[in-house]
Design a protein around this motif. Structure first.
Motif, PDB file in Angstrom:
ATOM      1  N   ALA A 161      -2.418   3.881  -7.716  1.00  0.00           N
ATOM      2  CA  ALA A 161      -3.212   4.520  -8.775  1.00  0.00           C
ATOM      3  C   ALA A 161      -2.462   4.493 -10.102  1.00  0.00           C
ATOM      4  CB  ALA A 161      -3.536   5.959  -8.386  1.00  0.00           C
ATOM      5  N   GLN A 177      -0.394  -1.404 -10.788  1.00  0.00           N
ATOM      6  CA  GLN A 177      -1.598  -2.247 -10.843  1.00  0.00           C
ATOM      7  C   GLN A 177      -1.338  -3.513 -11.651  1.00  0.00           C
ATOM      8  OE1 GLN A 177      -4.225   0.536 -12.688  1.00  0.00           O
ATOM      9  NE2 GLN A 177      -4.663   1.671 -10.806  1.00  0.00           N
ATOM     10  N   ARG A 180       0.811  -1.220   0.000  1.00  0.00           N
ATOM     11  CA  ARG A 180       0.000   0.000   0.000  1.00  0.00           C
ATOM     12  C   ARG A 180       0.842   1.266   0.000  1.00  0.00           C
ATOM     13  NH1 ARG A 180      -3.958   1.439   3.776  1.00  0.00           N
ATOM     14  NH2 ARG A 180      -4.783   2.669   2.046  1.00  0.00           N
ATOM     15  N   GLN A 223      -9.688   0.386 -10.049  1.00  0.00           N
ATOM     16  CA  GLN A 223      -9.995   1.547 -10.902  1.00  0.00           C
ATOM     17  C   GLN A 223      -9.588   1.264 -12.344  1.00  0.00           C
ATOM     18  OE1 GLN A 223     -11.403   4.267  -9.710  1.00  0.00           O
ATOM     19  NE2 GLN A 223     -11.081   4.192  -7.504  1.00  0.00           N
ATOM     20  N   LYS A 254      -8.339  -3.151   0.679  1.00  0.00           N
ATOM     21  CA  LYS A 254      -7.823  -1.794   0.435  1.00  0.00           C
ATOM     22  C   LYS A 254      -7.018  -1.744  -0.854  1.00  0.00           C
ATOM     23  CE  LYS A 254      -7.798   0.170   5.099  1.00  0.00           C
ATOM     24  NZ  LYS A 254      -6.984   0.698   6.217  1.00  0.00           N
ATOM     25  N   GLU A 313      -8.170   0.031  -4.662  1.00  0.00           N
ATOM     26  CA  GLU A 313      -7.350   0.980  -5.428  1.00  0.00           C
ATOM     27  C   GLU A 313      -7.120   0.504  -6.856  1.00  0.00           C
ATOM     28  OE1 GLU A 313      -6.287   3.980  -4.519  1.00  0.00           O
ATOM     29  OE2 GLU A 313      -7.283   3.785  -2.583  1.00  0.00           O
TER      30      GLU A 313
END
Length: 1014
Positions: free
Chosen positions: A452, A457, A447, A493, A486, A490
């Motif tokens: 983002a 990702q 984290r 997205q 969590k 994120e």
């Protein structure tokens, strides 16, 4: 456009080498770019009307396949030539067409040509670009030659500033517009998905070897033969010459299917395609591509050979072998190959090669996420799987219109990846193999990265991290679940990650977590579902696993909460749970089936309750969900019952722009109902809507606000209020320089407001007629329907009609009768009625449109009831002029009107009867209507409950009763009794027509009786 055409457009080999003009290749990228250029040119005339009149320095010239007969009003047409009536200052036409060569010298004429071309506009755009490789130089002059690479805005502005040309200001604007188009096309080409690399030499070689094993003589083989054109294989596995390898080409194969001639195929990094084949001496290959690109060799051959496709479906063994090839991990390069490659690469390239090998391994790890189509045809589906497939196939068709899943993109094999990519992959390994403590630490460390960022990702996904994170959701350890959710919240997205989460069965696990007693887990699961449920398959999965009912239950958390200032920590968490539930429902509510599920689960009263809170973060998803659901009539009724409109109006006064936007959009959806429109006015919603028109920076909010005003304007009381708030003047100001979604609503609102005389005067005095007429040349169907209605409403006022006529608005309306969309045709025909009624010398004006009367008469052959009613109304007005009535009679208006007489549609009956009444005024039309069996059906119209139908029918029968045979038909069909009842009507016109018709029938009866006794 010069930069794009030189660098990005894909030309044939001759053109790319600079030998001759060449042509554009048939590629998806070229087609997409042609569509973008076509849209730009097509919309130029109404987006930039002043610049559209600018005369090019040199004409754009090319060969066209258009026929001169396609050109109508606005052009001087002969058998082989066409000249535009629009000319330059020297009197030269801006469009000159001498079959087959066409010359155009303005954007306005270019726009008109594309409108005339209709379905062939892309071919015309392509022909123009191929013939004019540097169009900017033709338009602005050689000083603006963008092929030199000197095309920056500053350089263009500098040239124009030094230019003594009086048109320099317009040139500057056009230069900037062309520069913007250039940048748009460059960005578009860079983002185009087909530019990604899909194949490599190893994959191609295995496919060819597999096909060879199943080829040979005999009906059951997939091919007769397949062989390479070259026996020499380079150290990198390619067989293409080195200079062709620079273009990404791998090898060339000759394939002989059973049912077509031998195919010469190019296998390249970007896919497989047909080339020009071997030359006559059979030593050289024509490398130029001759068709579309396919993802692999098997797909290509299935498209080209029906026999190959048929035999492939029979060969389950081939499919199994192909699946094994796909699932085999890529072997590392042999030592000898590695040594050979080592000699040809630099140290920097060596590092890229190492990363390529790692990526190949990663791609194999994730390959199992991509089901094979061949596997789907051979696998034995039993039990629950069969039920699930049947359920998917029977899914409501309403969801098929929603957003589709994005294509899956992988990291490019030769991409330079940042260090975070590798660090995240190490953390995923700890997640896989560590104990509970190590897992929690790894989740916390993960984290700390910027999740983002797409690279981070995809790093999690590429090494199998998604499976691990989803598996952690099934554990009993709350900390691991929270950490996993969590991260999933994120990275979900990303559209690709969403699809992978659904493929891995992540949604059912998250839906189960919604029952957890831990509020934080509920919140995180709901937020992640909100991110994932952005596409149809995900929304289906949420509903199928009972997620809608559980999400609705999350909304029931604020019944005991007080204002935030006095609320306890427990209450605040309840509010957050409800907010996350509303957020997930907002995403899910984009499908009809989910809307119904929310309503049946009791979601509307709970949403209404949440709407009374003062939490803006809560209100946005709540209003967003209501806005989506309000498109259904059942929801609109429930929204009225729950008194939601009052709170929507209240939140229009919020400072939050997003909340204002969704409230306005919800009002727009609900205001289809008259009672809702009255509620908006009674609760004071019209004033904030009018004031929000002044804030034009946020286009999404402006579209929502103008939409709400449009629908509210359907009620006359609301229009009066909008006039008090000066909203009409503001709406006129929004007719230029706005996106289409805003213009549709603005014009729709003005069309409703202009039903009142005072508002028509305001629109005229504010200069609104010209921008409305300018919009008649658009292509947006919804915009054309609304603008024709607005122009028609303005034409009721004689002074406005004079302006419309001067601006050539009537001709533009008449040309819309050729529009392919029935709604546009009908709206244009309705608008023509007041134009003809209020024009000076209307008869001469109508006759001035070449082929116009024939076009109107032919529209009586339409199947659309609204088109037929509107055209009958137009014919009623046209027939008031005797010369025009004679012309439409010659075009066969009588038999066409008679054919429509057997209808039950009262609106069509009304206008058809009026048209017949006016058409009886010429020659022997009265007799002709009787001969075409129109009289008896008209008598039945008198049984309608519509007074307008009674009046129009009585007037038509009165005219028809002047023929003796028609009188007999009326009498036989019981017209006298029906007409006698109408003589006592309070409507004077109906009284007179009914009495006159009875009088004619009685006169005939007396004459017949007298003749019998004499």
């Amino acid at each position: 456009m010069g930069v794009v055409l030189t660098r990005c457009a894909q030309w044939t080999a001759a053109a790319a080498a600079g030998h001759g003009t060449g042509t554009l290749e048939i590629t998806p990228l070229n087609e997409a770019m042609l569509k973008e250029i076509s849209r730009f040119v097509e919309s130029f005339i109404y987006k930039h009307p002043q610049e559209a009149k600018y005369v090019f320095v040199e004409p754009l010239e090319w060969k066209t396949n258009l026929d001169p007969s396609a050109f109508e009003s606005g052009y001087v047409v002969s058998a082989t030539t066409v000249k535009s009536e629009e000319v330059d200052k020297d009197g030269q036409p801006l469009l000159f067409f001498s079959v087959p060569q066409i010359k155009i010298r303005s954007f306005g004429q270019l726009s008109c040509l594309l409108f005339i071309a209709k379905d062939t506009k892309l071919k015309e755009t392509q022909a123009c670009i191929e013939a004019n490789r540097n169009p900017v130089a033709n338009i602005l002059g050689m000083n603006y030659n963008t092929k030199k690479g000197d095309s920056s805005v500053l350089n263009i502005l500098d040239k124009i500033t030094k230019d003594d040309d009086p048109e320099s200001e317009i040139k500057m604007k056009i230069a900037i517009l062309l520069e913007e188009l250039d940048l748009h096309l460059l960005n578009y080409s860079l983002k185009h998905p087909l530019l990604e690399i899909h194949l490599n030499s190893v994959t191609v070689k295995k496919d060819i070897e597999l096909l060879k094993r199943f080829s040979g003589k005999g009906e059951q083989t997939v091919l007769e033969s397949i062989e390479y054109t070259s026996d020499y294989e380079f150290s990198n596995g390619c067989r293409a010459p080195p200079w062709r390898q620079l273009h990404g080409e791998i090898c060339y194969v000759l394939v002989k299917p059973h049912d077509v001639e031998t195919l010469c195929i190019t296998c390249s990094a970007e896919g497989v395609f047909l080339n020009g084949g071997k030359t006559d001496d059979e030593e050289e290959i024509n490398y130029e591509r001759k068709g579309a690109i396919y993802k692999d060799l098997v797909t290509f051959l299935k498209e080209k050979s029906a026999k190959f496709s048929e035999n492939m479906s029979k060969h389950t063994r081939f499919n199994e072998e192909q699946q094994k090839v796909k699932e085999q991990p890529k072997k590392a390069p042999k030592k000898e190959e590695a040594d050979a490659l080592h000699k040809h690469i630099t140290s920097s390239n060596r590092s890229k090669l190492e990363k390529n090998q790692i990526n190949l391994g990663k791609n194999q790890m994730t390959k199992r996420l991509e089901p094979s189509l061949n596997w789907k045809t051979t696998v034995d589906v039993k039990g629950k799987n069969a039920d699930k497939i049947e359920e998917i196939l029977s899914e409501s068709s309403s969801e098929s219109e929603e957003d589709e899943e994005p294509p899956d993109h992988r990291q490019e094999a030769n991409a330079d990846l940042p260090s975070e990519y590798w660090q995240i992959q190490k953390l995923v390994k700890y997640l896989k193999g560590g104990n509970q403590t190590a897992t929690v630490i790894a989740l916390c460390s993960m984290r700390d990265f910027n999740l983002a960022q797409e690279t981070c990702q995809l790093a999690i996904r590429d090494v199998g991290g998604l499976e691990v994170l989803i598996n952690l959701l099934d554990t009993d350890e709350v900390k691991c679940k929270i950490g996993s959710l969590k991260i999933l919240k994120e990275i979900s997205q990303n559209p690709q990650i969403r699809r992978n989460i659904v493929d891995l069965g992540g949604l059912p696990v998250m839906v189960n977590i919604l029952d957890s007693p831990h509020k934080m887990l509920k919140c995180l699961a709901a937020e992640t579902i909100a991110n994932v449920a952005k596409f149809r398959r995900a929304r289906q999965a949420v509903r199928h696993h009972g997620g809608i009912t559980k999400l609705v239950a999350l909304l029931d958390c604020t019944q005991n909460s007080t204002e935030p200032a006095q609320s306890s920590l427990y209450d605040e968490r309840d509010v957050e749970v409800a907010r996350c539930g509303a957020l997930a429902l907002w995403s899910c509510s984009k499908s009809y089936a989910n809307k119904e599920a929310i309503r049946k689960a009791g979601g509307i009263p709970l949403l209404a309750q949440l709407l009374k809170t003062s939490h803006e973060n809560m209100l946005i998803p709540v209003v967003g969900t209501l806005q989506e659901c309000a498109s259904e009539e059942s929801y609109r009724a429930a929204i009225k019952a729950e008194r939601i409109i009052e709170n929507l109006v209240k939140n229009l006064n919020s400072e939050n722009e997003q909340l204002q936007e969704h409230c306005a959009m919800a009002i727009y959806q609900c205001a289809e109902d008259e009672e809702t429109r009255d509620l908006v006015r009674l609760h004071g919603g019209l004033k904030p809507l009018a004031s929000l028109l002044n804030n034009t920076d946020n286009k999404e909010r402006l579209a929502a606000v103008t939409g709400a005003i449009w629908k509210c304007s359907i009620s006359k009381e609301n229009v009066t209020k909008f006039r008090e708030y000066k909203a009409i003047e503001t709406l006129v100001g929004l007719l230029t320089d706005q996106p289409e979604e805003v213009l549709v609503n603005v014009v729709g609102a003005l069309g409703e407001c202009c039903q009142d005389h005072e508002n028509r005067v305001i629109v005229r005095k504010c200069g609104g007629i010209q921008p409305l007429v300018n919009l008649l040349v658009g292509i947006n169907q919804a915009l054309l329907v609304n603008v024709t209605k607005a122009v028609g409403a303005c034409a009721v006022e004689p002074e406005s009609m004079t302006i419309i006529d001067r601006l050539d608005g009537v001709r533009l309306l008449w040309s819309l009768l050729k529009n392919p969309h029935p709604d546009v045709k009908a709206s244009a025909a309705w608008a023509l009625c007041p134009c003809i009624q209020n024009a000076k010398d209307a008869g001469e004006m109508v006759r001035s449109f070449v082929g116009g009367l024939e076009l109107v008469v032919n529209l009586l052959k339409s199947d659309n009831k609204e088109v037929l009613a509107s055209v009958c109304a137009a014919i009623t007005n046209i027939a008031k002029d005797q010369e025009n009535l004679a012309v439409i009679t010659d075009h066969g208006v009588v038999p066409l009107l008679s054919k429509l007489a057997n209808t039950n549609n009262d609106k069509l009956r009304h206008h058809l009867a009026e048209a017949i009444s006016h058409c009886c005024m010429w020659g022997r039309n009265k007799v002709a209507f009787g001969e075409h069996k129109a009289v008896a059906p008209l008598v039945r119209y008198l049984k309608s409950n519509d007074t307008n139908v009674h009046r129009a029918t009585a007037q038509a029968l009165y005219q028809l009763s002047e023929d003796a045979d028609n009188c007999i038909t009326m009498h036989e069909n019981g017209a006298v009794k029906l007409l006698l009842d109408m003589v006592g009507s309070p409507d004077q016109d109906l009284q007179e027509a009914a009495a006159g018709c009875i009088s004619n029938i009685r006169r005939l009866a007396l004459a017949t009786e007298k003749a019998r006794y004499t």
